[in-house]
Design a protein around this motif. Structure first.
Motif, short mmCIF file in Angstrom:
data_model
loop_
_atom_site.label_atom_id
_atom_site.label_comp_id
_atom_site.label_asym_id
_atom_site.label_seq_id
_atom_site.Cartn_x
_atom_site.Cartn_y
_atom_site.Cartn_z
N GLY A 1 0.74 -1.30 -0.08
CA GLY A 1 0.04 0.08 -0.14
C GLY A 1 0.84 1.28 -0.07
N GLU A 2 2.05 1.26 0.05
CA GLU A 2 2.80 2.34 0.17
C GLU A 2 3.56 2.40 -1.52
OE1 GLU A 2 4.55 4.13 2.57
OE2 GLU A 2 3.28 3.60 4.14
N ILE B 1 3.63 13.84 -8.68
CA ILE B 1 2.36 13.40 -9.25
C ILE B 1 1.62 12.07 -8.61
CG2 ILE B 1 0.93 12.86 -11.27
CD1 ILE B 1 2.89 14.45 -13.04
N PRO B 2 2.49 11.07 -8.39
CA PRO B 2 1.88 9.81 -7.87
C PRO B 2 1.25 10.01 -6.43
CG PRO B 2 4.14 9.15 -8.45
CD PRO B 2 3.79 10.75 -9.12
N ARG B 3 2.39 10.88 -5.89
CA ARG B 3 2.06 10.93 -4.11
C ARG B 3 0.75 11.98 -4.25
NH1 ARG B 3 6.33 9.57 -0.78
NH2 ARG B 3 8.09 8.78 -2.20
N ALA B 4 0.70 12.93 -4.99
CA ALA B 4 -0.45 13.92 -5.00
C ALA B 4 -1.88 12.98 -5.20
CB ALA B 4 -0.37 14.71 -5.90
N VAL B 5 -1.79 12.14 -6.25
CA VAL B 5 -2.84 11.44 -6.64
C VAL B 5 -3.22 10.46 -5.47
CG1 VAL B 5 -3.55 9.25 -7.89
CG2 VAL B 5 -2.35 11.46 -9.03
N PHE C 1 -6.90 10.79 -2.97
CA PHE C 1 -7.99 9.37 -2.83
C PHE C 1 -7.80 9.10 -1.48
CE2 PHE C 1 -7.26 8.81 -7.73
CZ PHE C 1 -8.65 8.18 -7.91
N HIS C 2 -6.60 9.16 -0.73
CA HIS C 2 -6.90 8.82 0.72
C HIS C 2 -7.66 9.70 1.29
CE1 HIS C 2 -3.02 6.00 1.05
NE2 HIS C 2 -3.83 5.43 0.36
N THR C 3 -7.55 11.11 1.19
CA THR C 3 -8.17 12.16 1.93
C THR C 3 -9.69 11.95 1.86
OG1 THR C 3 -6.44 13.37 1.73
CG2 THR C 3 -8.39 14.74 2.49
N LEU C 4 -9.99 11.93 0.32
CA LEU C 4 -11.62 11.69 0.15
C LEU C 4 -12.09 10.51 0.47
CD1 LEU C 4 -11.50 13.18 -3.70
CD2 LEU C 4 -12.22 14.45 -1.75
N GLU C 5 -11.50 9.22 0.54
CA GLU C 5 -11.84 8.11 0.95
C GLU C 5 -12.07 8.09 2.43
OE1 GLU C 5 -13.13 5.50 -0.61
OE2 GLU C 5 -12.74 6.23 -2.66
N ALA C 6 -11.24 8.71 3.23
CA ALA C 6 -11.37 9.00 4.75
C ALA C 6 -12.27 9.90 5.23
CB ALA C 6 -9.99 9.52 5.04
N ALA D 1 -12.27 9.87 -16.95
CA ALA D 1 -12.76 9.81 -15.42
C ALA D 1 -12.03 8.72 -14.82
CB ALA D 1 -14.41 9.63 -15.73
N VAL D 2 -11.65 9.02 -13.53
CA VAL D 2 -11.00 7.94 -12.91
C VAL D 2 -11.47 7.84 -11.60
CG1 VAL D 2 -8.85 8.03 -14.18
CG2 VAL D 2 -9.28 9.77 -12.18
N TYR D 3 -11.41 6.48 -11.10
CA TYR D 3 -12.18 5.79 -9.97
C TYR D 3 -11.22 5.39 -8.90
CZ TYR D 3 -15.88 6.73 -13.10
OH TYR D 3 -16.73 7.30 -14.20
N THR D 4 -9.93 5.12 -9.43
CA THR D 4 -9.00 4.66 -8.39
C THR D 4 -7.62 5.14 -8.79
OG1 THR D 4 -8.35 2.93 -9.74
CG2 THR D 4 -9.93 2.51 -8.27
N ALA D 5 -6.69 5.20 -7.55
CA ALA D 5 -5.24 5.65 -7.84
C ALA D 5 -4.72 4.96 -8.99
CB ALA D 5 -4.53 5.64 -6.49
N GLY D 6 -4.98 3.69 -8.86
CA GLY D 6 -4.12 2.68 -10.00
C GLY D 6 -4.55 3.10 -11.45
#
Ligand code: ADP
Ligand code: MG
Length: 352
Positions: A118-119, A127-131, A135-140, A198-203
């Motif tokens: 998960g890290e 860019i990947p860190r911001a993404v 996602f983490h913030t919105l999910e939390a 449109a994107v739904y996951t960080a992946g």
């Protein structure tokens, strides 16, 4: 301090200096180091003496990241506040500026983005860190949200969509979709013909980023290192649904632009010949206009020349006003790069 100054003036422009380490080749050749970073004092000193010239200059920035700094340090200390602002519904822009080979793409994209437990790997860039953080913030927050990304390249004042599969195999230029930059008359801009995914996951975003970077890389080999002369812009737009205390629904919309600028050596090579002349001129125009726009914003010195280049027109809704801008000025520690390094230090310093 300069950041306090900026705050007093109501401008949120941060200039960060990052110096990369010597490469293995440079170490093997015993390349002299002429750049010295003092992160605590936020200072960078260029010091070099040869028989015919002596240089000893010190510059102060909002933050300084020396050769041993980690990607995580840069992100946590300089980028997190900007990402938070985007989640509050503002448009923000992060630029990587500097000579080719100084770490612009390393800072923005970095090495890997394959998750391990998960890290992100330690060399993952902004860019990947911001993404991941978005996602983490919105999910939390269990927020209801939607997200879309665009990825484009600006070369010779022309926009190429990096999300559309390469058309070159379908023959000539006529099949190439040209993307037009349009203004809505209310200060907003949009790009006709640009793919929005449109994107739904960080992946999914990491895959898009890989695809776009690969396309940029192909162009680079085909067109003789084009990427050092083009700007790439990766933009993430988030819409977040919120309820007011009165129970009314509200949509917050924020945008983060991540810009990997053309190599700044193009700015000083005005002696370009033949077909390169126009190209050098256009690159100069974008980088110089960006510098002027930022200076004007910092000084509040009147008319902001957004319209003078496509880069600044394109980013108009994300520069100035209630936005945060961060410039990461990248330099090399090597004596061989000193002239370019000094011009980067001057450019970045003027932007403060
Ligand atoms: P640019 O995009 O400015 O042309 P790159 O990001 O491609 O430069 O960097 C040039 C080389 O230096 C790459 O091999 C990159 O991995 C390496 N590099 C750049 N910055 C760092 C750093 N801070 N730490 C380790 N390696 C770096
Ligand atoms: Mg690069």
């Amino acid at each position: 301090s300069s950041s306090k100054l900026n705050k007093d003036k109501g401008v949120n422009i941060q200039v960060i200096l990052r110096c990369r380490p010597l490469s293995d080749d440079e170490k093997r050749m015993n390349t002299p180091v002429v750049i010295f970073c003092n992160e605590h004092r936020r200072e960078v000193t260029a010091a070099h003496s040869t028989s015919n010239k002596q240089i000893d200059r010190t510059f102060t920035f909002d933050k300084v990241f020396g050769p041993t700094s980690m990607q995580k340090d840069l992100f946590d200390q300089a980028i997190v506040p900007i990402v938070n602002e985007v989640l509050e519904g503002y448009n923000c822009t992060i630029f990587a500026y500097g000579q080719t080979g100084t770490g612009k793409t390393y800072s923005m994209e970095g090495g890997g983005r394959k998750l391990k437990n998960g890290e992100l790997p330690s060399d993952a860039g902004v860019i990947p860190r911001a993404v991941q953080r978005i996602f983490h913030t919105l999910e939390a927050q269990s927020a209801e949200y939607s997200m879309k990304v665009t990825f484009l390249e600006l070369y010779n004042e022309e926009i190429t969509d990096l999300l559309v599969p390469d058309e070159s195999k379908f023959s000539d230029d006529k099949t190439k979709k040209s993307i037009a930059l349009m203004e809505d008359g209310k200060g907003g801009i949009f790009m006709r013909g640009l793919e929005e995914e449109a994107v739904y996951t960080a992946g999914e975003i990491y895959k898009i980023l890989d695809k776009g970077s690969a396309k940029r890389h192909t162009a680079e080999t085909l067109l003789n290192k084009q990427s050092s002369r083009s700007h790439s812009i990766f933009s993430i737009t988030v819409h977040i649904k919120e309820c007011t205390p009165e129970g009314e629904e509200m949509i917050k919309c924020g945008k983060l632009n991540l810009v990997d600028l053309a190599g700044s050596e193009n700015i000083s090579r005005s002696g370009a010949r033949d077909g390169r002349a126009r190209e050098a001129g256009e690159i100069n125009k974008s980088l110089l206009t960006l510098g002027r726009v930022i200076n004007t914003l910092v000084d509040h010195s009147g008319h902001i020349p957004y319209r003078d280049s496509k880069l600044t027109r394109l980013l108009r809704d994300s520069l100035g006003g209630r936005t945060k801008t961060c410039i990461i000025a990248n330099i090399s520690p090597s004596a061989l790069c000193l002239d370019e390094t000094l011009s980067t230090l001057d450019y970045a310093h003027r932007a403060k």
